[in-house]
Design an enzyme around this catalytic site. Structure first.
Site, PDB file in Angstrom:
ATOM      1  N   HIS A  76       0.844  -1.201   0.000  1.00 34.96           N
ATOM      2  CA  HIS A  76       0.000   0.000   0.000  1.00 34.96           C
ATOM      3  C   HIS A  76       0.870   1.239   0.000  1.00 34.96           C
ATOM      4  CE1 HIS A  76       0.486   0.791   4.368  1.00 34.96           C
ATOM      5  NE2 HIS A  76       0.330  -0.512   4.549  1.00 34.96           N
ATOM      6  N   ASP A  78      -0.164   4.338   0.994  1.00 30.74           N
ATOM      7  CA  ASP A  78      -0.486   5.345   2.007  1.00 30.74           C
ATOM      8  C   ASP A  78       0.217   5.040   3.329  1.00 30.74           C
ATOM      9  OD1 ASP A  78      -2.281   3.108   2.163  1.00 30.74           O
ATOM     10  OD2 ASP A  78      -3.642   4.249   3.441  1.00 30.74           O
ATOM     11  N   ASP A 108       6.297   0.426   7.123  1.00 29.61           N
ATOM     12  CA  ASP A 108       4.879   0.175   6.777  1.00 29.61           C
ATOM     13  C   ASP A 108       4.437   1.144   5.701  1.00 29.61           C
ATOM     14  OD1 ASP A 108       2.297  -0.696   6.773  1.00 29.61           O
ATOM     15  OD2 ASP A 108       1.769   0.133   8.725  1.00 29.61           O
ATOM     16  N   GLU A 140      -5.216   1.904   2.364  1.00 36.10           N
ATOM     17  CA  GLU A 140      -5.170   0.669   3.152  1.00 36.10           C
ATOM     18  C   GLU A 140      -5.327   0.985   4.627  1.00 36.10           C
ATOM     19  OE1 GLU A 140      -3.424  -2.681   5.466  1.00 36.10           O
ATOM     20  OE2 GLU A 140      -2.821  -0.592   5.486  1.00 36.10           O
ATOM     21  N   GLU A 141      -4.638   2.044   5.061  1.00 40.77           N
ATOM     22  CA  GLU A 141      -4.568   2.353   6.493  1.00 40.77           C
ATOM     23  C   GLU A 141      -5.909   2.806   7.074  1.00 40.77           C
ATOM     24  OE1 GLU A 141      -2.273   1.529   8.359  1.00 40.77           O
ATOM     25  OE2 GLU A 141      -0.341   1.633   7.352  1.00 40.77           O
ATOM     26  N   GLU A 168       3.633  -6.567   4.046  1.00 47.68           N
ATOM     27  CA  GLU A 168       3.526  -5.875   5.336  1.00 47.68           C
ATOM     28  C   GLU A 168       4.667  -6.349   6.234  1.00 47.68           C
ATOM     29  OE1 GLU A 168       1.516  -3.614   6.698  1.00 47.68           O
ATOM     30  OE2 GLU A 168      -0.030  -3.421   5.166  1.00 47.68           O
ATOM     31  N   HIS A 361       3.539   2.693  12.455  1.00 47.85           N
ATOM     32  CA  HIS A 361       2.626   3.693  13.022  1.00 47.85           C
ATOM     33  C   HIS A 361       3.260   4.466  14.191  1.00 47.85           C
ATOM     34  CE1 HIS A 361      -1.185   1.396  11.428  1.00 47.85           C
ATOM     35  NE2 HIS A 361      -0.162   1.337  10.591  1.00 47.85           N
TER      36      HIS A 361
HETATM   37 ZN   LIG Z   1       0.671  -1.479   6.372  1.00 47.10          ZN
END
Ligand SMILES: [Zn+2]
Length: 389
Positions: A76, A78, A108, A140-141, A168, A361
């Site tokens: 992903h 984003d 990520d 995705e997030e 991931e 994150h």
């Molecule tokens: Zn991710």
């Protein structure tokens, strides 16, 4: 390891990080960059844009589109926001300290995308017996909203793929299961009245109770349904009620009650049957409310849905990822990914990517250089495995 490839992955990661593709922003500048980069080395590309055109998925592939047995590398584009986080260095400038590369999205999951891009010239010059397809999504997030339209196009326009690798962060370990996400939004609309005149209205809060009780019972049943050998933590799927708002005063029948439930189903939990039971109950309650207030409504809306990833019997993706990494341990994780969406579409899927989810994150998110190197080796092994000979 070819040191040039890691240098290239690192240089590409530096570029990818510089695009602040937080989910509420357009990812098009990043997609332009990736598409340009891949077109130059000979990839065929296709965009699958969002309805409003502000964002896009990007597919890019090498090798014959019509040959079955292709491998999809999924990532992903984003990243999560940086608001409220304290960073040592600029999150959108790749910074190296002690063998770690810091920046938002390093682990990520732009590290994986960087390794895929740096392997592109190798894929391009390899005579592939089936395609290697990059599938890069948006949003995705915020609930895996981007990927489904792209998955539909892959299923429609490509010969049956062998496997999907979701890159991931898993420290390049093979993950064969994760929980899903199934959110419902409930809105109960009754009729306000003075609380002494109970037959003049329909109290939305009161009629919420049987639905809330049912959710509680469903949660208990999910807990009881977990097999003894479950590897999840906790070992069962969960169902929680995160927010309830209803009514305006203690002496007024509530006109409205609004709440959310969030299920994190394990692969064995049947979300379709769950939803059917809830909808039947909602209809029953609405009919009862209408006796007192004909305008009553009980709305149930699906707020989010990401299917869980279940371990496949003799999974082709698992076999491939184990052969490429040498990892033979059984592992599941509790975070959700697009893996469940690909598997749901009938394509064998595992999660395997560089970096640790512990850094995802977080402020000062990083990926170890050694993880990029491991992912570069993975790409090289994949090219060798897919070579026609
Ligand atoms: Zn991710």
């Amino acid at each position: 390891m070819n040191p040039d490839q890691t240098t290239s992955s690192r240089a590409l990661l530096e570029r990818l990080i510089s695009f602040a593709t937080i989910s509420d922003q357009s990812n098009l500048p990043l997609v332009d960059f990736i598409e340009d980069h891949l077109s130059k080395v000979g990839a065929k590309t296709r965009r699958v844009p969002s309805a409003d055109g502000r964002k896009s998925n990007l597919m890019a592939w090498f090798g014959p589109q019509d040959a079955p047995g292709g491998v999809i590398l999924s990532g992903h584009t984003d990243v999560v926001p940086i608001e409220g986080q304290s960073w040592t260095s600029d999150p959108f400038t790749l910074t190296e300290r002690d063998g770690r590369l810091y920046g938002r999205g390093t682990c990520d999951m732009k590290g994986f995308i960087a390794c895929a891009l740096s392997a592109a010239p190798l894929f391009a010059r390899t005579a592939l017996e089936a395609p290697i397809l990059f599938a890069f999504s948006y949003d995705e997030e915020v609930g895996c909203y981007g990927a489904p339209a792209m998955i539909d196009e892959i299923v429609a326009d490509f010969a049956k793929p062998l496997a999907v690798i979701i890159g991931e962060p898993s420290e390049m370990k093979v993950i064969t299961g994760h929980k899903g996400l199934h959110g419902l939004e409930f809105e109960i609309i009754g009729k306000a009245a003075h609380s002494s005149l109970v037959e003049n209205g329909a109290c939305a809060n009161t009629y919420a109770i049987p639905l809330l009780a049912m959710l509680h019972e469903e949660a208990r049943a999910m807990r009881a349904a977990a097999p003894h050998d479950s590897r999840f933590d906790p070992p069962y799927g969960t169902l929680t009620i995160g927010q309830i708002k209803g009514g305006t005063a203690d002496n007024i029948l509530a006109e409205r009650c609004h709440f959310y439930s969030l299920m994190r189903p394990a692969p064995w939990d049947d979300t379709v049957a769950f939803e059917t039971r809830l909808l039947a109950k909602a209809a029953e309650i609405e009919a009862e409310m209408k006796i007192y207030a004909p305008q009553s409504r009980v709305h149930v809306r699906r707020a989010s849905f990401v299917p869980p990833l279940g371990k496949e019997v003799q999974g082709r993706a698992e076999e491939l990822a184990r052969a490429l990494t040498g990892d033979n341990m059984e592992r599941v994780v509790s975070y959700g990914t697009e893996a469940g969406q690909f598997q749901h579409a009938g394509i064998s899927t595992v999660v395997c990517g560089p970096g640790s989810i512990a850094q995802a994150h977080q402020p000062d998110e990083f990926i170890a250089v050694s993880e990029l190197e491991a992912c570069d080796r993975f790409m090289k092994n994949l090219a060798r495995r897919m070579r026609k000979d």
